[in-house]
Design an enzyme around this catalytic site. Structure first.
Site, PDB file in Angstrom:
ATOM      1  N   LEU A 231       0.829  -1.198   0.000  1.00  0.00           N
ATOM      2  CA  LEU A 231       0.000   0.000   0.000  1.00  0.00           C
ATOM      3  C   LEU A 231       0.870   1.257   0.000  1.00  0.00           C
ATOM      4  O   LEU A 231       0.768   2.125   0.870  1.00  0.00           O
ATOM      5  CB  LEU A 231      -0.964  -0.021   1.189  1.00  0.00           C
ATOM      6  CG  LEU A 231      -2.173  -0.919   0.954  1.00  0.00           C
ATOM      7  CD1 LEU A 231      -3.046  -1.020   2.187  1.00  0.00           C
ATOM      8  CD2 LEU A 231      -2.998  -0.411  -0.223  1.00  0.00           C
TER       9      LEU A 231
ATOM     10  N   HIS B 121       4.519   5.385   1.496  1.00  0.00           N
ATOM     11  CA  HIS B 121       3.454   4.543   2.051  1.00  0.00           C
ATOM     12  C   HIS B 121       2.207   5.382   2.291  1.00  0.00           C
ATOM     13  O   HIS B 121       2.269   6.521   2.746  1.00  0.00           O
ATOM     14  CB  HIS B 121       3.904   3.889   3.358  1.00  0.00           C
ATOM     15  CG  HIS B 121       3.086   2.682   3.702  1.00  0.00           C
ATOM     16  ND1 HIS B 121       1.794   2.768   4.192  1.00  0.00           N
ATOM     17  CD2 HIS B 121       3.357   1.355   3.596  1.00  0.00           C
ATOM     18  CE1 HIS B 121       1.315   1.548   4.384  1.00  0.00           C
ATOM     19  NE2 HIS B 121       2.244   0.677   4.027  1.00  0.00           N
ATOM     20  N   HIS B 122       1.053   4.764   2.002  1.00  0.00           N
ATOM     21  CA  HIS B 122      -0.216   5.482   2.115  1.00  0.00           C
ATOM     22  C   HIS B 122      -0.520   5.891   3.559  1.00  0.00           C
ATOM     23  O   HIS B 122      -1.325   6.812   3.800  1.00  0.00           O
ATOM     24  CB  HIS B 122      -1.346   4.605   1.567  1.00  0.00           C
ATOM     25  CG  HIS B 122      -2.462   5.372   0.951  1.00  0.00           C
ATOM     26  ND1 HIS B 122      -2.836   6.643   1.371  1.00  0.00           N
ATOM     27  CD2 HIS B 122      -3.324   5.058  -0.058  1.00  0.00           C
ATOM     28  CE1 HIS B 122      -3.854   7.066   0.647  1.00  0.00           C
ATOM     29  NE2 HIS B 122      -4.168   6.132  -0.226  1.00  0.00           N
ATOM     30  N   CYS B 123       0.091   5.241   4.537  1.00  0.00           N
ATOM     31  CA  CYS B 123      -0.158   5.633   5.929  1.00  0.00           C
ATOM     32  C   CYS B 123       0.392   7.024   6.220  1.00  0.00           C
ATOM     33  O   CYS B 123      -0.019   7.667   7.191  1.00  0.00           O
ATOM     34  CB  CYS B 123       0.442   4.613   6.903  1.00  0.00           C
ATOM     35  SG  CYS B 123       2.245   4.675   7.045  1.00  0.00           S
TER      36      CYS B 123
ATOM     37  N   ASN C   6      -3.763  11.609   6.201  1.00  0.00           N
ATOM     38  CA  ASN C   6      -4.874  11.240   5.317  1.00  0.00           C
ATOM     39  C   ASN C   6      -6.151  11.911   5.814  1.00  0.00           C
ATOM     40  O   ASN C   6      -6.531  11.743   6.982  1.00  0.00           O
ATOM     41  CB  ASN C   6      -5.065   9.719   5.315  1.00  0.00           C
ATOM     42  CG  ASN C   6      -3.978   8.995   4.557  1.00  0.00           C
ATOM     43  OD1 ASN C   6      -4.064   8.811   3.343  1.00  0.00           O
ATOM     44  ND2 ASN C   6      -2.928   8.581   5.267  1.00  0.00           N
TER      45      ASN C   6
END
Length: 471
Positions: A23, A136-138, A304
């Protein structure tokens, strides 16, 4: 220490649930040649990375998820762990570049180090070179990622198309603003009453939207080859069109730019399914469309902040104009129904329960096969102006989305300096026709542009088009 939000951490937990997914999100900047000296690039990126906290921080997790993960400084940060160099084999065309991109993105980032990499790609055709940023999407959503990438350019973060998004433009009074102290007691009572009504209306809107999202997630879609387990290998492709053409289409048909993009994606998927010998039914393409909840004052915050809508894209409709009309109607209905606010409310509620419970729940849910959502289509507003890296002009920026949760394809869109790019990530084994999907998207934009020009030349006859619609 700064904790990850529930949404930020969910991308780590979803990745833990499937050994075949990574991800990480990415973007490829294609740059005019010749490439600078590699040591100069290392020195420049090392200096600029120090100004971006997430580039020098690692994720520290707690045993048994007793508390949310934290961002902590990496005491052993070394830029050499994050900068890599690779050259394309001759002739260095799009096919070679796309294969290299897929190979880089399919590997997971090392969680013992800051969760990003930068790949210097040399040997592109016409003397060009490229940088591939993998994050990383985090760490960040699309807007925050674009801001991070801009800070690595010569001019730093400049003006982006993010100012055009709905959340950034909303400036209505907040509930706290309505309750601010007033000298006149009657004014204060009036403000309190208005705040109560606003809160009740917003809550009702969010509840309706959350219920609608839940119903759509629990409703299985049409069986198709677009859903199913994914392997550990990826394919990548892209389509690039002129932003001016997209804007002209939106003006010709009185729709939004995002409507035009989703209609083009509808065209691409329709032809992909037909070429596979499948019948694209009305429920074949339930699509996850992330929606930014980021206000204009939070563009520099790295995290996010997204909600979601789940419209059905009309792949069953063969007429391109009708496709666009239906997309516009369904997106308008989804916006008005409160899906955006409902998703945000669900995430806010998740943030108020013990982290261990939310973490275990997310891991359980992401291990279960889902059959309701078929595709991902996310629109990222990129820089308005032309960027430069060590004095070289960035010609193109291609976005790279991840895939997970039985979605075998994902599409990210990015606007940059007069261009609009569609980047497609696909599972290697189940989507060998990803280039055909990219061509179908580009052809969808061109077809709408031609039909729009013809419609402007043809006087209206007053007969409206009946639109067969579905929720």
């Amino acid at each position: 220490m700064e904790h990850l939000s529930t949404l930020d951490a969910s991308f780590l937990q979803a990745e833990d649930s499937d050994p075949h997914v990574s991800l990480a999100v990415g973007a490829v900047s294609i740059i005019e040649g010749p490439a600078p000296d590699y040591d100069d690039l290392v020195a420049a990126f090392a200096e600029r990375a120090q100004g971006i906290p997430r580039c020098t921080q690692i994720v520290h997790t707690r045993p048994f998820d007793l508390a949310a993960p934290e961002w902590v400084d990496d005491p052993h940060f070394d830029i050499a762990h994050h900068l890599h160099r690779i050259a394309l084999p001759a002739p260095g065309d799009d096919a070679e570049m796309f294969t290299t991109i897929a190979g880089i993105m399919e590997r997971r980032l090392d969680r013992d180090r800051p969760l990003w990499e930068c790949w210097i790609i040399e040997g592109l055709a016409d003397g060009r070179w490229a940088t591939l940023m993998k994050i990383h999407h985090c760490i960040a959503d699309g807007i925050a990622t674009a801001q991070m990438l801009a800070k690595l350019s010569d001019d730093g973060a400049g003006e982006t198309f993010a100012a055009d998004i709905r959340a950034a433009q909303e400036s209505g009074p907040s509930i706290l603003g309505l309750l601010r102290p007033r000298l006149n007691p009657l004014d204060w009572m009036n403000g309190a009453w208005r705040a109560t009504l606003a809160a009740a209306g917003a809550a009702e809107h969010a509840v309706v939207g959350a219920a609608e999202l839940t119903a759509r997630v629990l409703t299985p879609g049409q069986e198709s080859s677009l859903n199913g387990p994914v392997t550990g290998m990826r394919r990548y492709s892209a389509a690039v069109v002129d932003l001016a053409v997209m804007k002209q289409v939106s003006r010709n048909f009185d729709v939004t730019l995002n409507d035009v993009a989703l209609a083009a994606i509808t065209n691409g998927y329709r032809h992909m399914l037909l070429d596979r010998g499948e019948s694209p039914g009305p429920h074949a393409l339930r699509t996850l469309v992330p929606v930014s909840m980021r206000s204009a004052g939070d563009f520099d915050v790295t995290d996010n902040r997204v909600s979601a809508m789940l419209p059905l894209l009309p792949v069953d409709e063969p007429d391109p104009v009708r496709q666009l009309e239906i997309v516009h109607r369904r997106l308008s209905r989804a916006k008005g129904s409160g899906q955006r606010e409902g998703g945000d409310a669900v995430l806010a509620a998740a943030g108020n329960i013990p982290f261990a419970l939310s973490a275990w729940t997310i891991r359980l849910l992401t291990r279960l096969p889902q059959r309701s959502v078929t595709a991902l289509a996310t629109n990222v507003p990129g820089p308005r102006g032309r960027q430069r890296v060590l004095g070289r002009k960035v010609v193109e920026i291609l976005p790279i989305p991840p895939i997970a949760l039985h979605l075998r394809t994902g599409i990210a869109m990015l606007s940059y300096a007069g261009r609009f790019s569609f980047g497609i990530t696909a599972d290697y084994d189940s989507a060998p026709d990803v280039d055909a999907l990219a061509r179908g998207i580009g052809e969808g934009v061109r077809c709408l542009a031609e039909l729009g020009r013809a419609e402007r030349r043809t006087p209206p006859d007053g007969a409206g088009r009946p639109i067969a619609d579905a929720p």
